[in-house]
Design a protein around this motif. Structure first.
Motif, short mmCIF file in Angstrom:
data_model
loop_
_atom_site.label_atom_id
_atom_site.label_comp_id
_atom_site.label_asym_id
_atom_site.label_seq_id
_atom_site.Cartn_x
_atom_site.Cartn_y
_atom_site.Cartn_z
N SER A 13 59.78 74.72 12.36
CA SER A 13 59.99 75.91 12.27
C SER A 13 59.71 76.66 13.87
CB SER A 13 59.44 76.81 11.24
OG SER A 13 57.94 76.84 11.63
N TYR A 169 55.15 82.46 16.28
CA TYR A 169 56.46 83.18 16.15
C TYR A 169 56.55 84.53 16.67
CZ TYR A 169 56.76 79.99 12.06
OH TYR A 169 56.74 78.99 10.86
N VAL A 181 64.13 81.35 12.10
CA VAL A 181 63.08 80.18 11.34
C VAL A 181 63.60 80.61 9.79
CG1 VAL A 181 60.41 80.16 10.87
CG2 VAL A 181 61.14 80.28 13.00
N LEU A 184 65.67 78.34 7.85
CA LEU A 184 65.02 77.44 7.30
C LEU A 184 63.78 77.51 6.04
CD1 LEU A 184 63.99 74.48 7.21
CD2 LEU A 184 62.59 74.66 9.06
N LYS A 185 63.44 78.84 6.00
CA LYS A 185 62.53 79.51 4.63
C LYS A 185 63.88 78.96 3.60
CE LYS A 185 61.76 83.24 4.17
NZ LYS A 185 61.97 84.28 2.44
N LEU A 319 56.22 78.95 4.77
CA LEU A 319 57.28 79.29 5.84
C LEU A 319 56.73 80.99 5.21
CD1 LEU A 319 59.68 77.04 6.89
CD2 LEU A 319 57.53 77.68 7.63
#
Length: 456
Positions: A13, A169, A181, A184-185, A319
């Motif tokens: 991430s 982040y 991100v 992906l989460k 995440l």
């Protein structure tokens, strides 16, 4: 192995956040806060849903269902279903007002509409009061998730690491990094919830479930429970996109049409909740009563799935908490440096915002050590304050001539009413305290006596 997989996902991430930074030619304040108002509909969809469906979807929702029974599921799912069509109509209008006033934060919209710097500062404090419990909510969820991993020194060291990653982040790309991100989460969240839900269905109806002698038993919902559910659906469904924890994501869109197109597909994320319900039902029927209800989903995952799948489920939850924590801390820091103490940010706005993020994360990390066991309290307080700003948005979107002092008084009266009813436990026919507060709020703001030329 579990900790290693979670660590690898978190590192991945961070790589996604670095990719977002490399694709930004410059990192201005506008890039940090609203992604230069350039996100197309697909990216806005991922960002908005990625922030809305936080760690609560995998921790708080099963915990609430496990603790309060089916009546909790009624209002939780019902208000989300109502929020999406409301957002389809009000979302583009909110984006247009933010663009018209060149606002990067919610208080800037209010301050520039009412033409009052003082009102902007006061609404900034109110928004922060709503956002702090929301940020605390993420830390509590992260603590529950890390606690299930059973690592030495967890969750204290793990929470500190989470604070560092959330700041990374923000520093790497702000809202744009969160969007990258979120891809992906969301993938991990959907995979994890579906995997646990399917495994629970197979175990429950395939004859492999282990029924305990004393399963968890709930009473049937009473009339007051249904009144609470209906009032909550109306209150939170209508006010959902007016909360300072959700509204800023709409500012990042490329156009009002992009907001509208993104809203069309929002209900697709409701597909994950039936699987979470099945997982919770399995825990109710087949597991002994649990002491830590925040970990009910992970208990089911640990029983039914191999360790590497459980690790991916936990990575998705981590995440989810990190993303919302980063966005919340960014919004709080932006309000502090742009609306409350702008002189401190003079000449170095990005540095001031980063320092504000660090300050909030440190304070929230310390406060988490004394947080309540159930996450719903923090979530309720955040909603009771945050949704009261709906009356101000009604004024802005309808362009009503309401004086700033009256609009502010309505928000204060509504928040005080909701929190007082909640804290005292006083029930008004089972109606949600926040709904009662919003009624008082709108009665003050839109009283016929104040329908005259706006006084600022």
């Amino acid at each position: 192995m579990m900790a290693g997989i979670v660590a690898c996902v978190v590192l991945l991430s961070l790589g996604a956040a670095c990719l977002a930074r490399s694709r930004s030619q410059h990192l201005s304040v506008e890039t940090l806060l609203v992604a230069d108002r350039a996100l197309p509909a697909p990216m806005l969809f991922i960002l908005t849903v990625g922030e809305i469906y936080s760690i609560g979807s995998i921790v708080a929702f099963p915990a609430g269902l496990y603790t309060h029974g089916i009546s909790y599921g009624y209002w939780f799912l019902g208000y989300l279903l109502l929020a999406f069509p409301v957002g389809y109509f009000v979302g583009p209008a909110i984006w247009e007002r933010a663009r018209r006033y060149d606002a990067c934060t919610v208080p800037e919209v209010f301050g520039r509409y009412f033409g009052s710097v003082v009102f902007e500062r006061l609404t900034a404090w109110g928004c922060i009061a709503a956002l702090v419990p929301w940020g605390q909510f993420q830390f509590i969820g992260l603590r529950a998730t890390l606690g299930m991993m059973g690592l030495p020194g967890a969750p204290a060291a793990g929470l500190a690491a989470c604070a560092v990653i959330a700041f990374a982040y923000v520093a790497l790309g702000g809202m744009r990094a969160s969007t990258y991100v979120a891809f992906l989460k969301d993938s991990l969240m959907l995979f994890g919830i579906a995997a646990v839900g399917v495994a629970a269905i197979c175990a429950q109806y395939g004859g492999t479930g282990t029924y305990v002698a004393h399963p968890v038993v709930f009473r049937q919902p009473a009339v007051t429970d249904m009144v609470f559910a209906v009032s909550t659906i109306v209150y939170q469904g209508v006010g959902f996109y007016f909360q300072p924890s959700v509204t800023p994501y709409l500012f990042t869109a490329r156009s009002a049409q992009a907001v509208r197109r993104a809203m069309v597909f929002m209900p697709l994320y409701m597909l994950m909740y039936p699987f979470a319900v099945f997982a919770t039902y399995f825990a109710i029927r087949s597991l002994p009563p649990l002491r830590d209800v925040n970990g009910v989903f992970f208990h089911v995952a640990g029983m039914l799935l191999p360790p590497w799948v459980v690790a991916l489920v936990m990575a998705g939850a981590v995440l989810a908490g990190l993303l919302v924590l980063a966005a919340t801390s960014l919004n709080i820091a932006a309000m502090m440096t742009r609306s409350i103490m702008p002189r401190l940010a003079h000449g170095h706005p990005r540095r001031a915002i980063n320092l504000g993020v660090i300050l909030f994360l440190v304070l929230a990390l310390v406060a988490t050590a004394h947080a309540p066991a159930i996450m719903l309290t923090a979530l309720n307080v955040s909603g009771y304050v945050g949704i009261q700003f709906a009356s101000l948005w009604f004024v802005v979107l309808l362009d009503r001539p309401v004086p700033a002092r009256v609009a502010g008084s309505g928000v204060v009266c509504g928040a005080v009413t909701a929190i007082a009813l909640f804290a005292s436990g006083l029930s008004v026919g089972g109606i949600n305290p926040g709904f009662m507060g919003l009624l008082v709020n709108c009665a003050v703001v839109f009283c016929p006596l104040w329908r005259r030329k706006r006084v600022t």
